[in-house]
Design a protein around this motif. Structure first.
Motif, PDB file in Angstrom:
ATOM      1  N   GLN A  41      39.104 -20.289  92.514  1.00 31.89           N
ATOM      2  CA  GLN A  41      38.931 -18.847  92.347  1.00 31.89           C
ATOM      3  C   GLN A  41      37.754 -18.478  93.146  1.00 31.89           C
ATOM      4  O   GLN A  41      37.415 -17.321  93.836  1.00 31.89           O
ATOM      5  CB  GLN A  41      38.801 -18.464  90.930  1.00 31.89           C
ATOM      6  N   ASP A  42      36.761 -19.361  93.086  1.00 28.37           N
ATOM      7  CA  ASP A  42      35.155 -18.836  93.735  1.00 28.37           C
ATOM      8  C   ASP A  42      35.099 -19.454  95.102  1.00 28.37           C
ATOM      9  O   ASP A  42      34.189 -19.213  95.918  1.00 28.37           O
ATOM     10  CB  ASP A  42      34.174 -19.494  92.859  1.00 28.37           C
TER      11      ASP A  42
ATOM     12  N   ASP B 109      39.958 -25.441  91.256  1.00 30.36           N
ATOM     13  CA  ASP B 109      39.690 -25.129  89.697  1.00 30.36           C
ATOM     14  C   ASP B 109      39.492 -26.142  88.793  1.00 30.36           C
ATOM     15  O   ASP B 109      38.709 -26.138  87.648  1.00 30.36           O
ATOM     16  CB  ASP B 109      40.563 -24.020  89.179  1.00 30.36           C
TER      17      ASP B 109
ATOM     18  N   CYS C 153      32.575 -24.892  87.030  1.00 31.76           N
ATOM     19  CA  CYS C 153      32.193 -23.283  87.102  1.00 31.76           C
ATOM     20  C   CYS C 153      33.222 -22.596  87.994  1.00 31.76           C
ATOM     21  O   CYS C 153      32.695 -22.250  89.023  1.00 31.76           O
ATOM     22  CB  CYS C 153      30.639 -23.217  87.720  1.00 31.76           C
ATOM     23  N   PRO C 154      34.405 -22.504  87.568  1.00 31.22           N
ATOM     24  CA  PRO C 154      35.600 -22.169  88.411  1.00 31.22           C
ATOM     25  C   PRO C 154      35.245 -20.730  89.006  1.00 31.22           C
ATOM     26  O   PRO C 154      35.948 -20.286  89.807  1.00 31.22           O
ATOM     27  CB  PRO C 154      36.758 -22.231  87.739  1.00 31.22           C
ATOM     28  N   GLU C 155      34.493 -19.837  88.264  1.00 33.98           N
ATOM     29  CA  GLU C 155      34.350 -18.395  88.659  1.00 33.98           C
ATOM     30  C   GLU C 155      33.024 -18.192  89.354  1.00 33.98           C
ATOM     31  O   GLU C 155      32.982 -16.980  89.673  1.00 33.98           O
ATOM     32  CB  GLU C 155      34.243 -17.683  87.426  1.00 33.98           C
TER      33      GLU C 155
END
Length: 472
Positions: free
Chosen positions: A306-307, A313, A318-320
């Motif tokens: 996602q990031d 992920d 810290c996936p975002e």
């Protein structure tokens, strides 16, 4: 006689509608209706009679015929081509050989054992018969016994109806009476077979006698008409294929509907007939991303990032928030951030020769804590340093205590203790000369750095393991 003729016609019309078979083990009974002719002439007797079979077919001169129904017979099959026939006949005699005679009434009851060549061969419409037996005959009120020999032919017009012609030679046992021939012509109806389910196949040959079926399946049904009899058909009410034991394969995927968990959509045998459009080994019905291959652990969807930090992920702590692979996908403080922390840390003030933090430095430490909170997956290392004034042992002890004081403040400010380590290094790591006042001031410092992997330095009694420095 008029009434007898009507009876014969009605019987013929009724019985011709039957589906009974020719007389055999299935149809053991046969009813015969006909007329008879009595002939005394060709019997080998003295005049006015002729020799044996002399003028045998001279119907006009010798035969006595009673118009209308004059003979009734009932036969019972006894097996192996043999049947027993009992017959009753009536006639009126006006001819005796070449002579005329008064109109004498003729009655006869006969019983013969006959052999049917058709039954033996079980073939065709042509049915020759031979038989022998006996009977009793009355002429007016005089009676005598006879020894009977018969020969004839049945012509089967259908499975139940035959035309029959036969000749019976009746040898009289009483010398006061003459032997004679009795010729018979009529119709015969086979009957009496048991067909419980009414399918035209008699119970003795019907493998499913209580359920109507087909001749090709020995009387057993094929409910769905797929050419596979019900008892061999795993799906008897749905037309199917022989390769699937009578079950259909609606979607044509090679998996029969009864074993297909997705019978209307073509699929794969290994998926029990369900499709797997993306080929990831997860059938579409259970795949949250049926058109994109992905692992089962992610419900058939590909792992996301996602990031966009290059860490999937599933592995990103810290996936975002974009981070680094080295920090498991979480952001790491940059050189600029570390420098900012150290700019703050250099302004931290302690009481003279003590580890007590002055109150005017609390705002600075809170600013340091706020920056650290932005890097929730980072471990910082707090280092205490002194100048060379005093003994080495004293300076080492004081540096440890001051580093520990900073660590304690930051923990109370909301930084998890596991993310902070501290250590004192005394006067061992100067950054300036201790020969000048300015140099000694620079050497008295607290530094903050990132905890390096494999570092073991820590404050005793506290959690340890992280990375980062600031000085003062």
């Amino acid at each position: 006689m008029k009434h007898l003729s009507r009876f014969l016609l009605a019987s013929l019309c009724f019985l011709s509608l039957s589906t009974m078979q020719a007389q055999d083990n299935n149809n053991p009974w046969a009813l015969g209706l006909g007329i008879n002719a009595v002939d005394f002439y060709p019997t080998g007797e003295d005049a006015p009679l002729g020799g044996y079979f002399d003028e045998f077919f001279n119907t006009g001169d010798h035969w006595n015929v009673l118009p209308g129904l004059s003979r009734i017979s009932l036969a019972r099959n006894v097996g192996a081509g043999f049947y027993f026939e009992a017959a009753g006949s009536v006639n009126q005699l006006s001819k005796f050989g070449d002579m005329g005679t008064d109109n004498l009434m003729y009655y006869a009851l006969d019983g013969t054992f006959n052999y049917s060549f058709r039954n033996d061969a079980n073939a065709g419409w042509f049915d020759p018969i031979l038989g022998a037996g006996g009977g009793y005959t009355w002429i007016d009120d005089q009676g005598f016994g006879t020894l009977d020999g018969t020969a004839g032919i049945n012509f089967w017009l259908s499975d139940n109806l035959a035309l029959t012609v036969q000749t019976v030679y009746k040898h009289a046992f009483d010398d006061n009476f003459d032997s004679h021939f009795q010729h018979v012509a009529g119709i015969k109806f086979a009957m009496g077979g048991k067909d419980t389910d009414g399918d035209g196949i008699y119970d003795k040959d019907d493998e499913c006698p209580e359920v109507a079926g087909l001749a090709q399946f020995n009387g057993c049904p094929d409910s769905d008409g797929d050419g596979i009899e019900d008892r061999m058909d795993e799906c008897p009410n749905d037309a199917g294929l022989a390769q699937f034991n009578g079950c259909p394969d609606t979607d044509g995927d090679g998996v029969s509907d009864n074993n297909d968990e997705c019978p209307t959509v073509a699929g794969l045998p290994e998926m029990n007939g369900c499709p797997d459009a993306d080929g990831d080994g997860i059938r579409d019905g259970d795949d949250e991303c049926p058109n994109e291959a992905g692992p089962k652990e992610n419900n058939g969807c590909p792992w996301e990032d996602q990031d966009n930090d290059g860490v999937l992920d599933k592995d990103d702590e810290c996936p975002e928030v974009a981070g680094t692979a080295a920090n498991n996908g979480c952001p790491e403080p940059t050189v600029e951030v570390i420098e900012e922390l150290n700019e703050y840390s250099r302004t931290i003030l302690f009481d003279l020769d003590k580890a007590t933090i002055r109150s005017e430095s609390e705002e600075t430490l809170q600013a340091i804590a706020d920056i650290m909170k932005e890097y929730s997956n980072t471990t910082f290392h707090i280092e205490g340093h002194t100048d060379s004034t005093g003994s080495d042992a004293y300076n080492l002890k004081l540096s440890k205590e001051r580093a520990a004081s900073v660590r304690d403040f930051l923990i109370n400010a909301g930084i998890p203790s596991a993310r902070l380590t501290s250590e004192g290094y005394g006067e061992s790591q100067p950054i300036a000369s201790n020969n000048t006042s300015k140099g000694r001031q620079q050497n008295r410092r607290v530094e903050i750095s990132l905890e390096k992997e494999g570092d073991t330095s820590s404050e005793q009694g506290e959690d340890q393991t992280e990375q980062d420095t600031t000085g003062m």
